[in-house]
Design an enzyme around this catalytic site. Structure first.
Site, mmCIF file in Angstrom:
data_model
loop_
_atom_site.group_PDB
_atom_site.id
_atom_site.type_symbol
_atom_site.label_atom_id
_atom_site.label_comp_id
_atom_site.label_asym_id
_atom_site.label_seq_id
_atom_site.Cartn_x
_atom_site.Cartn_y
_atom_site.Cartn_z
ATOM 1 N N CYS A 43 0.828 -1.207 0.000
ATOM 2 C CA CYS A 43 0.000 0.000 0.000
ATOM 3 C C CYS A 43 0.864 1.259 0.000
ATOM 4 O O CYS A 43 0.673 2.166 -0.801
ATOM 5 C CB CYS A 43 -0.921 -0.023 1.210
ATOM 6 S SG CYS A 43 -1.982 1.412 1.294
ATOM 7 N N CYS A 48 -1.602 1.702 -3.039
ATOM 8 C CA CYS A 48 -2.567 2.792 -2.835
ATOM 9 C C CYS A 48 -1.947 4.194 -2.835
ATOM 10 O O CYS A 48 -2.433 5.089 -3.521
ATOM 11 C CB CYS A 48 -3.287 2.642 -1.502
ATOM 12 S SG CYS A 48 -3.345 1.015 -0.795
ATOM 13 N N LYS A 51 0.062 5.332 -6.017
ATOM 14 C CA LYS A 51 -0.961 5.342 -7.071
ATOM 15 C C LYS A 51 -1.833 6.589 -6.965
ATOM 16 O O LYS A 51 -2.074 7.293 -7.943
ATOM 17 C CB LYS A 51 -1.784 4.053 -6.944
ATOM 18 C CG LYS A 51 -2.864 3.800 -7.928
ATOM 19 C CD LYS A 51 -4.228 4.287 -7.558
ATOM 20 C CE LYS A 51 -4.845 3.913 -6.268
ATOM 21 N NZ LYS A 51 -5.535 2.648 -6.214
ATOM 22 N N TYR A 180 -9.310 -3.061 -11.471
ATOM 23 C CA TYR A 180 -9.174 -1.661 -11.062
ATOM 24 C C TYR A 180 -7.773 -1.108 -11.284
ATOM 25 O O TYR A 180 -7.614 0.051 -11.652
ATOM 26 C CB TYR A 180 -9.673 -1.458 -9.625
ATOM 27 C CG TYR A 180 -8.721 -1.846 -8.516
ATOM 28 C CD1 TYR A 180 -7.918 -0.897 -7.908
ATOM 29 C CD2 TYR A 180 -8.629 -3.153 -8.056
ATOM 30 C CE1 TYR A 180 -7.044 -1.242 -6.879
ATOM 31 C CE2 TYR A 180 -7.775 -3.505 -7.034
ATOM 32 C CZ TYR A 180 -6.979 -2.554 -6.447
ATOM 33 O OH TYR A 180 -6.121 -2.891 -5.431
ATOM 34 N N GLU A 184 -7.137 2.159 -13.520
ATOM 35 C CA GLU A 184 -6.530 3.335 -12.875
ATOM 36 C C GLU A 184 -5.280 3.787 -13.621
ATOM 37 O O GLU A 184 -5.089 4.986 -13.876
ATOM 38 C CB GLU A 184 -6.180 3.016 -11.416
ATOM 39 C CG GLU A 184 -7.421 2.871 -10.545
ATOM 40 C CD GLU A 184 -7.129 2.427 -9.115
ATOM 41 O OE1 GLU A 184 -8.017 2.576 -8.273
ATOM 42 O OE2 GLU A 184 -6.021 1.922 -8.837
ATOM 43 N N HIS A 439 -27.584 21.395 -0.747
ATOM 44 C CA HIS A 439 -27.637 21.961 -2.085
ATOM 45 C C HIS A 439 -26.663 23.129 -2.224
ATOM 46 O O HIS A 439 -26.512 23.905 -1.271
ATOM 47 C CB HIS A 439 -29.075 22.455 -2.342
ATOM 48 C CG HIS A 439 -29.287 22.968 -3.717
ATOM 49 N ND1 HIS A 439 -29.297 22.143 -4.819
ATOM 50 C CD2 HIS A 439 -29.470 24.237 -4.159
ATOM 51 C CE1 HIS A 439 -29.496 22.895 -5.890
ATOM 52 N NE2 HIS A 439 -29.600 24.158 -5.524
ATOM 53 N N GLU A 444 -26.426 15.268 -3.299
ATOM 54 C CA GLU A 444 -27.820 15.470 -2.893
ATOM 55 C C GLU A 444 -28.755 14.557 -3.695
ATOM 56 O O GLU A 444 -29.857 14.223 -3.247
ATOM 57 C CB GLU A 444 -28.244 16.937 -3.019
ATOM 58 C CG GLU A 444 -28.325 17.467 -4.430
ATOM 59 C CD GLU A 444 -28.726 18.955 -4.470
ATOM 60 O OE1 GLU A 444 -29.808 19.274 -3.962
ATOM 61 O OE2 GLU A 444 -27.959 19.770 -5.009
HETATM 62 C C1 LIG Z 1 -1.163 -0.800 -7.686
HETATM 63 C C2 LIG Z 1 -1.974 -1.094 -6.461
HETATM 64 C C3 LIG Z 1 -2.915 -0.179 -6.025
HETATM 65 C C4 LIG Z 1 -3.674 -0.431 -4.889
HETATM 66 N N1 LIG Z 1 -4.600 0.488 -4.505
HETATM 67 C C5 LIG Z 1 -5.339 0.275 -3.396
HETATM 68 C C6 LIG Z 1 -6.261 1.245 -2.954
HETATM 69 O O1 LIG Z 1 -6.435 2.296 -3.575
HETATM 70 N N2 LIG Z 1 -6.955 1.000 -1.808
HETATM 71 C C7 LIG Z 1 -6.786 -0.157 -1.089
HETATM 72 O O2 LIG Z 1 -7.421 -0.326 -0.052
HETATM 73 N N3 LIG Z 1 -5.926 -1.118 -1.510
HETATM 74 C C8 LIG Z 1 -5.194 -0.918 -2.638
HETATM 75 N N4 LIG Z 1 -4.289 -1.868 -3.036
HETATM 76 C C9 LIG Z 1 -4.223 -3.147 -2.295
HETATM 77 C C10 LIG Z 1 -3.392 -2.999 -1.013
HETATM 78 O O3 LIG Z 1 -2.122 -2.499 -1.333
HETATM 79 C C11 LIG Z 1 -3.287 -4.341 -0.336
HETATM 80 O O4 LIG Z 1 -4.572 -4.874 -0.121
HETATM 81 C C12 LIG Z 1 -2.582 -4.253 1.020
HETATM 82 O O5 LIG Z 1 -1.309 -3.698 0.887
HETATM 83 C C13 LIG Z 1 -2.490 -5.645 1.648
HETATM 84 O O6 LIG Z 1 -1.793 -5.570 2.860
HETATM 85 P P1 LIG Z 1 -1.030 -6.863 3.401
HETATM 86 O O7 LIG Z 1 -0.599 -6.526 4.785
HETATM 87 O O8 LIG Z 1 -1.835 -8.070 3.185
HETATM 88 O O9 LIG Z 1 0.256 -7.040 2.459
HETATM 89 P P2 LIG Z 1 1.330 -6.024 1.908
HETATM 90 O O10 LIG Z 1 0.978 -4.624 2.184
HETATM 91 O O11 LIG Z 1 1.555 -6.429 0.499
HETATM 92 O O12 LIG Z 1 2.628 -6.348 2.776
HETATM 93 C C14 LIG Z 1 3.284 -7.583 2.672
HETATM 94 C C15 LIG Z 1 4.742 -7.361 3.053
HETATM 95 O O13 LIG Z 1 5.346 -8.623 3.266
HETATM 96 C C16 LIG Z 1 6.666 -8.593 2.745
HETATM 97 N N5 LIG Z 1 7.071 -9.982 2.530
HETATM 98 C C17 LIG Z 1 6.579 -10.867 1.618
HETATM 99 N N6 LIG Z 1 7.147 -12.075 1.792
HETATM 100 C C18 LIG Z 1 8.010 -11.941 2.840
HETATM 101 C C19 LIG Z 1 8.894 -12.862 3.525
HETATM 102 N N7 LIG Z 1 8.967 -14.165 3.172
HETATM 103 N N8 LIG Z 1 9.635 -12.395 4.536
HETATM 104 C C20 LIG Z 1 9.569 -11.081 4.932
HETATM 105 N N9 LIG Z 1 8.749 -10.189 4.334
HETATM 106 C C21 LIG Z 1 7.965 -10.624 3.305
HETATM 107 C C22 LIG Z 1 6.532 -7.768 1.477
HETATM 108 O O14 LIG Z 1 7.785 -7.239 1.080
HETATM 109 C C23 LIG Z 1 5.546 -6.701 1.935
HETATM 110 O O15 LIG Z 1 6.206 -5.569 2.433
HETATM 111 C C24 LIG Z 1 -3.488 -1.638 -4.166
HETATM 112 C C25 LIG Z 1 -2.544 -2.578 -4.598
HETATM 113 C C26 LIG Z 1 -1.791 -2.312 -5.729
HETATM 114 C C27 LIG Z 1 -0.777 -3.323 -6.172
#
Ligand SMILES: Cc1cc2nc3c(=O)[nH]c(=O)nc-3n(C[C@H](O)[C@H](O)[C@H](O)COP(=O)(O)OP(=O)(O)OC[C@H]3O[C@@H](n4cnc5c(N)ncnc54)[C@H](O)[C@@H]3O)c2cc1C
Length: 462
Positions: A43, A48, A51, A180, A184, A439, A444
């Site tokens: 994110c 997010c 983006k 999306y 976007e 308004h 609205e």
């Molecule tokens: C282009 C794009 C736009 C988006 N826009 C939106 C939006 O507008 N609104 C919204 O709500 N969501 C959006 N999302 C989705 C959102 O980013 C994810 O839903 C959210 O980040 C998920 O959080 P998470 O904690 O599951 O994983 P992540 O935030 O992906 O975090 C996972 C972390 O784990 C780390 N990792 C992975 N494997 C290992 C390992 N083996 N050891 C140590 N570290 C590891 C990764 O490096 C990463 O930092 C977007 C996603 C993308 C790709």
């Protein structure tokens, strides 16, 4: 002496992992979190946040045009991609720093390494030559872009990960996908001045959204000058000697561009975790299988966020993480309720939606009433623009509850955040109508919709 090095070991410092680690530490647990890339996760680093900054940057071109309709003289304009990227990277670094500082403040140990299971309670820290143990483990490794396998020339394409760091703004871009992220980025590149073709194998963009939203947004994208190539897909990508790319599509179509970006899907990031060693099983979609408490098939191991592929959004990962901490560290078993999650597509114009689509409502509830309006908003109409806003309410006829709200138009996502309160609270259409309009605003319309809409295909039946 404690039996384990930590009470909780979190793998992944993204939206879900950071929240769980901080909260658990606040409630007294000894917590460590491993991060293989940058603190903040998808994110903050490549989702997010960057983006949305790109959406803001790309929207100015049209604002200048609108300003002229209001009497402004707008001088020469130019956009410098490098300046923007530098600002954006500074902001991302600042935010990542805040996440890191907050972990430290909560007393969480941050380990900058990739983690994998050695056994059910032991984590190997790759590159550090050491192992640590924990009583409980939370997998929060998120997702990553998925490219089609076996497509000739796919190595020439980029994903959203690279789109945040391109050396230059491409003159011509082919964006592939109908979800999306594809939509976007098509709008971002178009707004910044690129020539954009959106290639999608389906008949219409944004599968899963309300059909009227999909059709309406498609028309608005075309109005903004994005070329939609629907019902076609890539056969191969060729890189010419001059560096240009040629997309060879089905139906013998060919598209020349400077950049091809694939946004055709994401997959749970489970590779390299060695889940078998921990007894953690995947479901049929390749995501970590969890129950309503985010507990995996190994009772002391939990998983939240995109790696579980439930609803892949940042606030959802955060709420799942909070429910996990409530359940495990506060003794209050909590299931996060995945119903009525508001969602947005930050396209231009944007989409905001909450609750059921019309077809879902008809399937689930039977009799529903639909209220729909399409209109030219004052702000853009005054400046001579043809753009139309769409607003749609879905009402359960039996209970009169508003079960779905769908908007395509400026501020749609902002309005939907508040509409989501009413939908989640189960308010009725009569209660919406009792609310006095504000308004003049676009929103609205939502409290002044009186006439039921009957889709043309159902008119004979009604
Ligand atoms: C282009 C794009 C736009 C988006 N826009 C939106 C939006 O507008 N609104 C919204 O709500 N969501 C959006 N999302 C989705 C959102 O980013 C994810 O839903 C959210 O980040 C998920 O959080 P998470 O904690 O599951 O994983 P992540 O935030 O992906 O975090 C996972 C972390 O784990 C780390 N990792 C992975 N494997 C290992 C390992 N083996 N050891 C140590 N570290 C590891 C990764 O490096 C990463 O930092 C977007 C996603 C993308 C790709």
């Amino acid at each position: 002496m404690a039996a384990y090095d930590y009470d909780l070991f979190v793998i992944g410092a993204g939206s879900g992992g950071v929240r769980a680690a901080r909260l658990a530490a606040t409630w007294g647990a000894r917590v460590a979190v491993a991060e293989a890339y940058r603190v903040g996760g998808t994110c903050v680093i490549r989702g997010c946040v960057p983006k949305k900054l790109m959406v803001f940057a790309s929207a100015f071109g049209r604002e200048f045009e609108l300003a002229q309709g209001y009497g402004w003289t707008v001088g020469e304009r130019s956009f410098d991609w490098k300046t923007f990227l530098n600002h954006k990277d500074l902001e991302i670094a600042r935010l990542s720093g805040i996440y890191t500082a907050n972990l430290e403040k909560a007393g969480v140990e941050l380990i900058r390494a990739r983690a994998r299971f050695a056994d059910p309670h032991t984590i190997e820290l790759i590159g550090q030559g050491r192992q640590v143990t924990a009583e409980r483990i939370l997998i929060a490794t998120g997702g990553r872009p998925k490219l089609p396998e076996g497509l000739d020339g796919i190595e020439h394409a980029i994903t959203s990960d690279q789109a945040f760091h391109l050396d230059a703004l491409p003159e011509r871009v082919v964006v592939v996908g109908g979800g999306y992220i594809a939509v976007e980025f098509a709008c971002i590149f178009k707004g910044l001045g690129s020539d954009v073709t959106l290639v999608y194998r389906g008949a219409n963009i944004l599968r899963g959204f309300d059909e009227d939203v999909r059709a309406h947004l498609g028309e608005e994208l075309v109005r903004r000058g994005i070329k939609l190539a629907l019902g076609v897909q890539h056969a191969r990508i060729e890189r010419r000697d001059d560096g240009r790319l040629v997309s060879h599509l089905s139906e013998g179509l060919k598209l020349e561009s400077d950049q091809v970006m694939f946004a055709t899907g994401r997959e749970p990031y489970v590779e390299g975790l060695n889940l078998e060693a921990a007894g953690v099983q995947l479901n049929e979609r390749g995501a970590i299988a969890v129950d309503a408490f985010s507990q995996t098939t190994a009772p002391h191991i939990f998983a939240v966020g995109d790696v579980t592929d439930r609803v892949n959004l940042t606030p959802v990962a955060i709420r799942e993480a909070m429910a996990f901490v409530e359940t495990v560290y506060r003794g209050r078993p909590t299931k996060y309720d995945h119903a009525d999650i508001p969602t947005a597509v930050f396209s231009q114009p944007p989409v905001g939606a909450v609750g059921l689509t019309e077809s879902e409502a008809r399937k689930r509830l039977g009799a529903v009433d639909v209220y729909l309006t399409r209109f030219r908003a004052m702000r853009t109409m005054f400046a001579g623009q043809e753009e139309r806003t769409l607003m749609k309410l879905i009402v359960d006829r039996g209970s009169d509850r508003v079960v779905g709200v769908h908007i395509v138009g400026t501020e749609g996502p902002e309005v939907i955040q508040l509409a989501a309160i009413a939908v989640k609270a189960g308010l009725t259409k009569a209660q919406w109508d009792e609310t006095t309009a504000l308004h003049p605003t676009v929103s609205e319309e939502l409290v002044t919709l009186r006439e039921k809409y009957v889709p043309p295909e159902l008119q004979a039946a009604e």
